[in-house]
Design an enzyme around this catalytic site. Structure first.
Site, PDB file in Angstrom:
ATOM      1  N   GLU A  36       0.837  -1.203   0.000  1.00 52.25           N
ATOM      2  CA  GLU A  36       0.000   0.000   0.000  1.00 52.25           C
ATOM      3  C   GLU A  36       0.869   1.250   0.000  1.00 52.25           C
ATOM      4  O   GLU A  36       1.901   1.297   0.691  1.00 52.25           O
ATOM      5  CB  GLU A  36      -0.859   0.016   1.272  1.00 52.25           C
ATOM      6  CG  GLU A  36      -1.818  -1.154   1.394  1.00 52.25           C
ATOM      7  CD  GLU A  36      -2.973  -1.063   0.402  1.00 52.25           C
ATOM      8  OE1 GLU A  36      -3.402   0.056   0.085  1.00 52.25           O
ATOM      9  OE2 GLU A  36      -3.415  -2.129  -0.073  1.00 52.25           O
ATOM     10  N   ALA A 113       9.502  -5.808  -6.334  1.00 50.31           N
ATOM     11  CA  ALA A 113      10.686  -5.496  -7.150  1.00 50.31           C
ATOM     12  C   ALA A 113      11.958  -6.116  -6.588  1.00 50.31           C
ATOM     13  O   ALA A 113      12.076  -6.348  -5.382  1.00 50.31           O
ATOM     14  CB  ALA A 113      10.847  -3.980  -7.217  1.00 50.31           C
ATOM     15  N   GLY A 176       9.980  -0.510  24.090  1.00 58.26           N
ATOM     16  CA  GLY A 176      10.460   0.526  23.179  1.00 58.26           C
ATOM     17  C   GLY A 176       9.248   1.394  22.837  1.00 58.26           C
ATOM     18  O   GLY A 176       8.166   1.221  23.440  1.00 58.26           O
ATOM     19  N   VAL A 178       7.000   1.444  20.387  1.00 59.35           N
ATOM     20  CA  VAL A 178       5.755   0.783  19.979  1.00 59.35           C
ATOM     21  C   VAL A 178       5.085   0.119  21.189  1.00 59.35           C
ATOM     22  O   VAL A 178       3.883   0.302  21.449  1.00 59.35           O
ATOM     23  CB  VAL A 178       6.017  -0.245  18.850  1.00 59.35           C
ATOM     24  CG1 VAL A 178       4.772  -1.060  18.559  1.00 59.35           C
ATOM     25  CG2 VAL A 178       6.484   0.474  17.582  1.00 59.35           C
ATOM     26  N   ASP A 305      13.963   2.708   7.118  1.00 61.17           N
ATOM     27  CA  ASP A 305      14.169   1.595   8.048  1.00 61.17           C
ATOM     28  C   ASP A 305      15.136   0.531   7.522  1.00 61.17           C
ATOM     29  O   ASP A 305      15.835  -0.105   8.309  1.00 61.17           O
ATOM     30  CB  ASP A 305      12.828   0.917   8.358  1.00 61.17           C
ATOM     31  CG  ASP A 305      12.013   1.689   9.389  1.00 61.17           C
ATOM     32  OD1 ASP A 305      12.391   2.831   9.719  1.00 61.17           O
ATOM     33  OD2 ASP A 305      10.987   1.143   9.858  1.00 61.17           O
ATOM     34  N   ALA A 313       9.776   7.695  10.873  1.00 57.20           N
ATOM     35  CA  ALA A 313       9.222   8.115   9.582  1.00 57.20           C
ATOM     36  C   ALA A 313       9.887   9.395   9.087  1.00 57.20           C
ATOM     37  O   ALA A 313      10.257   9.507   7.918  1.00 57.20           O
ATOM     38  CB  ALA A 313       7.717   8.315   9.722  1.00 57.20           C
ATOM     39  N   HIS A 437       3.125  33.894  27.038  1.00 56.09           N
ATOM     40  CA  HIS A 437       2.542  33.418  28.289  1.00 56.09           C
ATOM     41  C   HIS A 437       1.032  33.389  28.143  1.00 56.09           C
ATOM     42  O   HIS A 437       0.456  34.300  27.558  1.00 56.09           O
ATOM     43  CB  HIS A 437       2.936  34.353  29.433  1.00 56.09           C
ATOM     44  CG  HIS A 437       2.334  33.947  30.737  1.00 56.09           C
ATOM     45  ND1 HIS A 437       2.803  32.855  31.457  1.00 56.09           N
ATOM     46  CD2 HIS A 437       1.284  34.451  31.435  1.00 56.09           C
ATOM     47  CE1 HIS A 437       2.068  32.718  32.548  1.00 56.09           C
ATOM     48  NE2 HIS A 437       1.145  33.674  32.566  1.00 56.09           N
TER      49      HIS A 437
HETATM   50  C1  FAD Z   1       3.162   0.681  15.385  1.00 56.28           C
HETATM   51  C2  FAD Z   1       4.188   1.648  14.861  1.00 56.28           C
HETATM   52  C3  FAD Z   1       4.103   2.977  15.211  1.00 56.28           C
HETATM   53  C4  FAD Z   1       5.044   3.889  14.727  1.00 56.28           C
HETATM   54  N1  FAD Z   1       4.943   5.190  15.094  1.00 56.28           N
HETATM   55  C5  FAD Z   1       5.851   6.088  14.637  1.00 56.28           C
HETATM   56  C6  FAD Z   1       5.754   7.461  14.967  1.00 56.28           C
HETATM   57  O1  FAD Z   1       4.852   7.885  15.694  1.00 56.28           O
HETATM   58  N2  FAD Z   1       6.667   8.320  14.466  1.00 56.28           N
HETATM   59  C7  FAD Z   1       7.690   7.886  13.657  1.00 56.28           C
HETATM   60  O2  FAD Z   1       8.506   8.708  13.236  1.00 56.28           O
HETATM   61  N3  FAD Z   1       7.810   6.587  13.330  1.00 56.28           N
HETATM   62  C8  FAD Z   1       6.916   5.679  13.788  1.00 56.28           C
HETATM   63  N4  FAD Z   1       7.022   4.362  13.422  1.00 56.28           N
HETATM   64  C9  FAD Z   1       8.127   3.956  12.539  1.00 56.28           C
HETATM   65  C10 FAD Z   1       7.821   4.339  11.087  1.00 56.28           C
HETATM   66  O3  FAD Z   1       6.578   3.796  10.709  1.00 56.28           O
HETATM   67  C11 FAD Z   1       8.927   3.820  10.183  1.00 56.28           C
HETATM   68  O4  FAD Z   1      10.166   4.312  10.631  1.00 56.28           O
HETATM   69  C12 FAD Z   1       8.679   4.284   8.742  1.00 56.28           C
HETATM   70  O5  FAD Z   1       7.465   3.757   8.261  1.00 56.28           O
HETATM   71  C13 FAD Z   1       9.837   3.850   7.841  1.00 56.28           C
HETATM   72  O6  FAD Z   1       9.564   4.248   6.524  1.00 56.28           O
HETATM   73  P1  FAD Z   1      10.240   3.496   5.288  1.00 56.28           P
HETATM   74  O7  FAD Z   1       9.842   4.271   4.087  1.00 56.28           O
HETATM   75  O8  FAD Z   1      11.662   3.284   5.546  1.00 56.28           O
HETATM   76  O9  FAD Z   1       9.604   2.042   5.255  1.00 56.28           O
HETATM   77  P2  FAD Z   1       8.090   1.493   5.193  1.00 56.28           P
HETATM   78  O10 FAD Z   1       7.125   2.469   5.747  1.00 56.28           O
HETATM   79  O11 FAD Z   1       8.154   0.143   5.812  1.00 56.28           O
HETATM   80  O12 FAD Z   1       7.809   1.381   3.656  1.00 56.28           O
HETATM   81  C14 FAD Z   1       8.448   0.438   2.853  1.00 56.28           C
HETATM   82  C15 FAD Z   1       7.544   0.103   1.689  1.00 56.28           C
HETATM   83  O13 FAD Z   1       8.282  -0.700   0.771  1.00 56.28           O
HETATM   84  C16 FAD Z   1       7.438  -1.716   0.255  1.00 56.28           C
HETATM   85  N5  FAD Z   1       8.313  -2.815  -0.200  1.00 56.28           N
HETATM   86  C17 FAD Z   1       9.130  -3.588   0.563  1.00 56.28           C
HETATM   87  N6  FAD Z   1       9.820  -4.437  -0.231  1.00 56.28           N
HETATM   88  C18 FAD Z   1       9.412  -4.199  -1.497  1.00 56.28           C
HETATM   89  C19 FAD Z   1       9.753  -4.775  -2.756  1.00 56.28           C
HETATM   90  N7  FAD Z   1      10.671  -5.744  -2.857  1.00 56.28           N
HETATM   91  N8  FAD Z   1       9.136  -4.303  -3.861  1.00 56.28           N
HETATM   92  C20 FAD Z   1       8.200  -3.298  -3.792  1.00 56.28           C
HETATM   93  N9  FAD Z   1       7.842  -2.736  -2.614  1.00 56.28           N
HETATM   94  C21 FAD Z   1       8.453  -3.169  -1.493  1.00 56.28           C
HETATM   95  C22 FAD Z   1       6.553  -2.079   1.432  1.00 56.28           C
HETATM   96  O14 FAD Z   1       5.350  -2.683   0.981  1.00 56.28           O
HETATM   97  C23 FAD Z   1       6.337  -0.724   2.092  1.00 56.28           C
HETATM   98  O15 FAD Z   1       5.162  -0.093   1.641  1.00 56.28           O
HETATM   99  C24 FAD Z   1       6.088   3.437  13.876  1.00 56.28           C
HETATM  100  C25 FAD Z   1       6.161   2.084  13.515  1.00 56.28           C
HETATM  101  C26 FAD Z   1       5.217   1.201  13.994  1.00 56.28           C
HETATM  102  C27 FAD Z   1       5.306  -0.245  13.594  1.00 56.28           C
END
Ligand code: FAD
Length: 463
Positions: A36, A113, A176, A178, A305, A313, A437
């Site tokens: 998604e 991919a 942690g 979460v 990540d 994020a 204030h």
């Molecule tokens: C419950 C929870 C709460 C959180 N709350 C916070 C918060 O409040 N604030 C904050 O800063 N962070 C928060 N985080 C962490 C944050 O969600 C992540 O750090 C962030 O989503 C990382 O973004 P990203 O783009 O690296 O990866 P992701 O968001 O994991 O996106 C990676 C995308 O790549 C796609 N993908 C993977 N492999 C492939 C492939 N081979 N081909 C095509 N597509 C692929 C996946 O489907 C996914 O959509 C939270 C995490 C969790 C689990």
């Protein structure tokens, strides 16, 4: 075959931001997403958790509305309605991202991919040729031997976000961000919660003093916080799950639901499925990158990540901007010194920069200023007197080393500390910044004044 300048794999917080920036910089850009749009953050991370936490906070405030002369009758929680509302917010966020990508001329492909060679990607039936590739594939909750999740009674945060019935008794393994957020959420909404952490404090990446203060507050709210404790054994029983715990207090707890919030797995198979590619991983399985967000293979960048740098994020998005600039001929480097962080517990715990302990470990002569929320007029007016601000500075130069905030709106308040650190402000400059204030922002100014022993609303330090 599809040809482009920049191909981004993954449309999470790192990937979609990188794709939009690359397009803004004039690159023909394709983003490939197997799941998604919005990734974890929008679908099963930041936004859905904060929607539920907002509901829990609203519930908590309404329970105390009487103090303000407001009578509330018939307060009750409809979990099904709350989850439906959360899903609506998620849907709106995703369509917003789709619209943005379209408006910027980014082509979106739905496919799994793999990078097959530098500049070449296999995405379903498509072969894509790109001058530069940005890998933004993220992470997923890890399966831990002995704590395997079944999605029903033993769950990860992804399933926890879909529960239309609150667990009566819950155990959260891992304190942690979460784990701590879910423990607070369920506790506020009425569950009986045990929070288990193997480290000496909850939120071990935060300042010790504030994390301990938060833990004490959570205990007062009824959460059974077990630090220095591990799960020795986990068994499914007729109605629930039995956990044998070893640690400060040995014993067993029986609960309806267990949330496993320890560890994650990096989605790095996108580059390891072709071993000859040569993209190196670190010992944890995350993709190695330099400060330009480039991997060990020129022209292949990685952000978010999957690099295990911030696991946030906004960290992923900031890295996405750097990678997009470099993938289109620019030269930018990522600065991790000032990445703010907030855990949305009750109250919130936020920080930017280093902790007092980390600073002392590097041999810095550290000086500290503190201010209690209980002494803030605005916090009193809001009925949110729990918490404190702590500023850690270098005693020799008064350079700000870190700011730590436990209290209401800490996630918002940390923004001005992050700005101050980005501008390389001294503690004195924070103390001299006039604040409106009555606001919670005054607590930061007061902590900076206390650093010099000059806090107006702080009792004089004993000489
Ligand atoms: C419950 C929870 C709460 C959180 N709350 C916070 C918060 O409040 N604030 C904050 O800063 N962070 C928060 N985080 C962490 C944050 O969600 C992540 O750090 C962030 O989503 C990382 O973004 P990203 O783009 O690296 O990866 P992701 O968001 O994991 O996106 C990676 C995308 O790549 C796609 N993908 C993977 N492999 C492939 C492939 N081979 N081909 C095509 N597509 C692929 C996946 O489907 C996914 O959509 C939270 C995490 C969790 C689990």
């Amino acid at each position: 075959m599809l040809e482009c300048d920049v191909a981004v794999i993954g449309a999470g917080a790192g990937g979609y931001v990188a794709a939009i920036r690359a397009a803004q910089l004039g690159a023909k850009t394709v983003v490939i997403e197997r799941g998604e749009l919005g990734g974890v953050c929008r679908n099963c991370g930041c936004i859905p958790t904060k929607t539920l936490i907002h509901a829990a906070e609203l519930h908590r405030k309404l329970q105390h509305a009487e103090e303000y002369g407001i009578e509330v009758q018939g307060l009750k929680l409809d979990m099904k309605a709350l989850i439906a509302h959360k899903n609506e917010i998620v849907k709106r966020n995703k369509s917003g991202i789709r619209a943005l990508l379209k408006a910027h001329g980014v082509e979106v492909l739905k496919a799994d991919a793999t990078v097959t060679a530098p500049g070449t990607i296999k995405a379903g039936d498509h072969e894509i040729r790109a001058s530069a590739i940005i890998v933004a594939t993220g992470s997923a909750p890890a399966q831990v031997p002995g704590l395997k999740t079944d999605g029903k009674r033993v769950i990860t945060s992804t399933e926890a976000l879909e529960l239309t019935e609150l667990p009566g008794r819950a155990a959260v393994i891992g304190a942690g961000p979460v784990g701590a957020e879910f423990a607070c959420l369920w506790n506020t909404l009425g569950s009986e919660v045990t929070l288990i952490e193997m480290m000496p404090t909850i939120l071990p990446l935060d300042d010790d003093e504030l994390a301990k203060r938060l833990a004490a507050g959570l205990k007062k709210k009824g959460i059974d916080v077990r630090a220095k404790t591990t799960v020795h054994k986990m068994d499914l029983t007729t109605n629930g799950v039995r956990l044998e715990l070893k640690g400060a207090k040995d014993g067993a707890v029986e609960v309806d639901t267990v949330l496993v919030a320890i560890g994650c797995k990096y989605n790095s198979e996108v580059v390891t499925e072709t071993p000859s590619l040569g993209v190196e991983l670190d010992e944890r399985g995350a993709i190695k990158v330099d400060e330009r967000m480039e991997t060990t293979v020129p022209g292949i960048f990685a952000v978010g990540d999957v690099t295990a740098k911030t696991m946030l994020a906004h960290g992923a998005s900031a890295e996405g901007l750097i990678a997009a600039a470099n993938a289109t001929g620019g030269s930018k480097t990522m600065d991790y010194r000032v990445v703010p962080w907030c855990t949305f517990t009750s109250p919130e715990l936020a920080h930017v920069g280093r902790t007092e302990t980390q600073a002392r470990e590097t041999g810095i002569d550290v000086k500290v200023g503190r201010f209690m929320f209980a002494s803030s007029g605005r916090a009193q007016a809001m009925g949110e007197t729990e918490g404190m601000v702590k500023i850690v500075g270098d005693a020799a130069t008064d350079e700000v080393i870190g700011v730590h905030i436990l209290g209401a709106e800490a996630g918002e308040l940390i923004a001005s500390a992050a700005l101050a650190m980005t501008m390389e402000a001294t503690v004195e400059e924070i103390a001299h910044t006039v604040q409106t204030h009555p606001t919670l922002s005054e607590t930061l100014m007061e902590a900076a004044e206390d650093y010099f022993g000059l806090g107006i609303h702080t009792l004089p330090k004993k000489r």
